[in-house]
Motif scaffolding. Structure first.
Motif, PDB file in Angstrom:
ATOM      1  N   SER A 101      -0.636  -0.201 -15.564  1.00  0.00           N
ATOM      2  CA  SER A 101      -1.287   0.711 -14.616  1.00  0.00           C
ATOM      3  C   SER A 101      -0.323   1.138 -13.516  1.00  0.00           C
ATOM      4  N   TYR A 102       0.458   0.187 -13.001  1.00  0.00           N
ATOM      5  CA  TYR A 102       1.461   0.548 -11.995  1.00  0.00           C
ATOM      6  C   TYR A 102       2.387   1.654 -12.522  1.00  0.00           C
ATOM      7  N   LEU A 103       2.809   1.482 -13.773  1.00  0.00           N
ATOM      8  CA  LEU A 103       3.786   2.403 -14.350  1.00  0.00           C
ATOM      9  C   LEU A 103       3.180   3.778 -14.603  1.00  0.00           C
ATOM     10  N   THR A 104       2.001   3.805 -15.243  1.00  0.00           N
ATOM     11  CA  THR A 104       1.412   5.093 -15.611  1.00  0.00           C
ATOM     12  C   THR A 104       0.820   5.832 -14.419  1.00  0.00           C
ATOM     13  N   GLU A 105       0.294   5.103 -13.446  1.00  0.00           N
ATOM     14  CA  GLU A 105      -0.371   5.746 -12.311  1.00  0.00           C
ATOM     15  C   GLU A 105       0.573   6.067 -11.158  1.00  0.00           C
ATOM     16  N   PHE A 106       1.607   5.227 -10.962  1.00  0.00           N
ATOM     17  CA  PHE A 106       2.442   5.374  -9.757  1.00  0.00           C
ATOM     18  C   PHE A 106       3.946   5.395 -10.048  1.00  0.00           C
ATOM     19  N   GLY A 107       4.319   5.352 -11.335  1.00  0.00           N
ATOM     20  CA  GLY A 107       5.736   5.347 -11.669  1.00  0.00           C
ATOM     21  C   GLY A 107       6.451   4.097 -11.193  1.00  0.00           C
ATOM     22  N   LEU A 108       5.710   3.010 -11.028  1.00  0.00           N
ATOM     23  CA  LEU A 108       6.240   1.765 -10.477  1.00  0.00           C
ATOM     24  C   LEU A 108       6.439   0.764 -11.614  1.00  0.00           C
ATOM     25  N   ARG A 109       7.676   0.427 -11.893  1.00  0.00           N
ATOM     26  CA  ARG A 109       7.995  -0.495 -12.987  1.00  0.00           C
ATOM     27  C   ARG A 109       8.453  -1.834 -12.409  1.00  0.00           C
ATOM     28  N   ALA A 136       0.813  -1.213   0.000  1.00  0.00           N
ATOM     29  CA  ALA A 136       0.000   0.000   0.000  1.00  0.00           C
ATOM     30  C   ALA A 136       0.848   1.266   0.000  1.00  0.00           C
ATOM     31  N   GLY A 137       2.045   1.197   0.563  1.00  0.00           N
ATOM     32  CA  GLY A 137       2.891   2.372   0.611  1.00  0.00           C
ATOM     33  C   GLY A 137       3.418   2.810  -0.747  1.00  0.00           C
ATOM     34  N   ARG A 138       3.379   1.908  -1.734  1.00  0.00           N
ATOM     35  CA  ARG A 138       3.911   2.242  -3.061  1.00  0.00           C
ATOM     36  C   ARG A 138       2.825   2.719  -4.024  1.00  0.00           C
ATOM     37  N   ALA A 139       1.563   2.709  -3.589  1.00  0.00           N
ATOM     38  CA  ALA A 139       0.482   3.078  -4.502  1.00  0.00           C
ATOM     39  C   ALA A 139      -0.605   3.845  -3.758  1.00  0.00           C
ATOM     40  N   PRO A 140      -0.326   5.086  -3.340  1.00  0.00           N
ATOM     41  CA  PRO A 140      -1.346   5.878  -2.642  1.00  0.00           C
ATOM     42  C   PRO A 140      -2.509   6.190  -3.575  1.00  0.00           C
ATOM     43  N   GLY A 141      -3.718   6.126  -3.030  1.00  0.00           N
ATOM     44  CA  GLY A 141      -4.891   6.429  -3.839  1.00  0.00           C
ATOM     45  C   GLY A 141      -5.280   5.333  -4.802  1.00  0.00           C
ATOM     46  N   PHE A 142      -4.746   4.133  -4.608  1.00  0.00           N
ATOM     47  CA  PHE A 142      -5.040   3.024  -5.499  1.00  0.00           C
ATOM     48  C   PHE A 142      -6.517   2.643  -5.388  1.00  0.00           C
ATOM     49  N   GLY A 143      -7.136   2.316  -6.524  1.00  0.00           N
ATOM     50  CA  GLY A 143      -8.527   1.888  -6.541  1.00  0.00           C
ATOM     51  C   GLY A 143      -8.889   1.305  -7.878  1.00  0.00           C
ATOM     52  N   ALA A 144     -10.110   0.790  -7.986  1.00  0.00           N
ATOM     53  CA  ALA A 144     -10.555   0.131  -9.212  1.00  0.00           C
ATOM     54  C   ALA A 144     -10.494   1.067 -10.413  1.00  0.00           C
TER      55      ALA A 144
END
Length: 232
Positions: free
Chosen positions: A162-170, A144-152
């Motif tokens: 989605s990880y990459l575009t929404e949270f910069g997580l690759r 949860a700490g790597r994706a604040p505001g995560f939701g459907a």
């Protein structure tokens, strides 16, 4: 169950080529078929194919050589997107899709390996499709700490996109452990009875900073799909 937003046709074709590169069906330096032939194979307009190819160029996966054609160049960096999706139909990779079952924020499961620093995680349950047919159900736990505001509303057909575009997580590396498991009660969308013996994959995934951020479990119907991993 919620259908995720449809992926544009050009991106579906780009994702298919990405999967072929990741799976070793297309090798570095290999020339792709002529554009008109590729368009005919996929039943799409040449303009749609060129838009797909441009997306692959922008991702560094292919290069266009004037007067020569399109060549694979990004084998080592394919990662993410569908690069780690290892389920295939007997006739080939198939077009991947997904339907969302649920999204919740919960305490991390006690039997999970260490991933991320937060005590809780976003749990995503989905039905995975290949060529519009049910292939697997999956339960993904994202720190949860790597994706604040995560939701459907922030999940697309490709979760790693989605990880990459929404949270910069690759996601750059995964470790899979494949075996046999029992289908959970919530997995009825796969079309099998709860407790049925199916293929089972435990996965731990690492982000670009070298830390594990995601843990997932996938149950797949071995009569419809196989887990395929090609080494090259």
């Amino acid at each position: 169950m919620q259908d995720l937003p449809p992926t544009p046709l050009y991106r579906q074709i780009a994702d298919l080529v990405t999967r072929d590169i990741a799976a070793g069906r297309l090798l570095e330096g290999e020339r792709l078929p002529p554009e008109r032939a590729m368009a005919a194979t996929h039943g799409i307009a040449v303009g749609t194919l060129r838009k797909a190819l441009q997306e692959l160029v922008d991702q560094g996966l292919i290069e266009r050589r004037q007067g020569s054609g399109n060549y694979v160049r990004g084998v080592r960096s394919v990662g993410g997107l569908y690069g780690f999706f290892r389920l295939e139909t007997p006739s080939g990779p198939g077009l991947p899709g997904a339907q969302l079952i649920s999204v919740d924020r919960l305490e991390k499961p006690s039997d999970a390996p260490d991933f991320g620093a937060a005590p809780d995680a976003h749990r995503i349950r989905r039905l995975r499709l290949l060529d519009d047919g049910p292939a697997a159900v999956e339960e993904i736990w994202l720190d949860a700490g790597r994706a604040p505001g995560f939701g459907a509303d922030r999940i697309g057909p490709s979760l790693y996109r989605s990880y990459l575009t929404e949270f910069g997580l690759r996601i750059l590396r995964v470790e899979d452990r494949v075996g046999i498991g029992r289908l959970p009660g919530w997995g009825a969308a796969l079309g099998l009875a709860a407790g049925a013996s199916v293929g089972h994959v435990h996965r731990l995934s690492w982000a670009q900073d070298g830390t594990p951020v995601e843990y997932s479990r996938t149950w797949f119907d071995p009569d419809k799909v196989s887990y395929v991993n090609r080494l090259k």
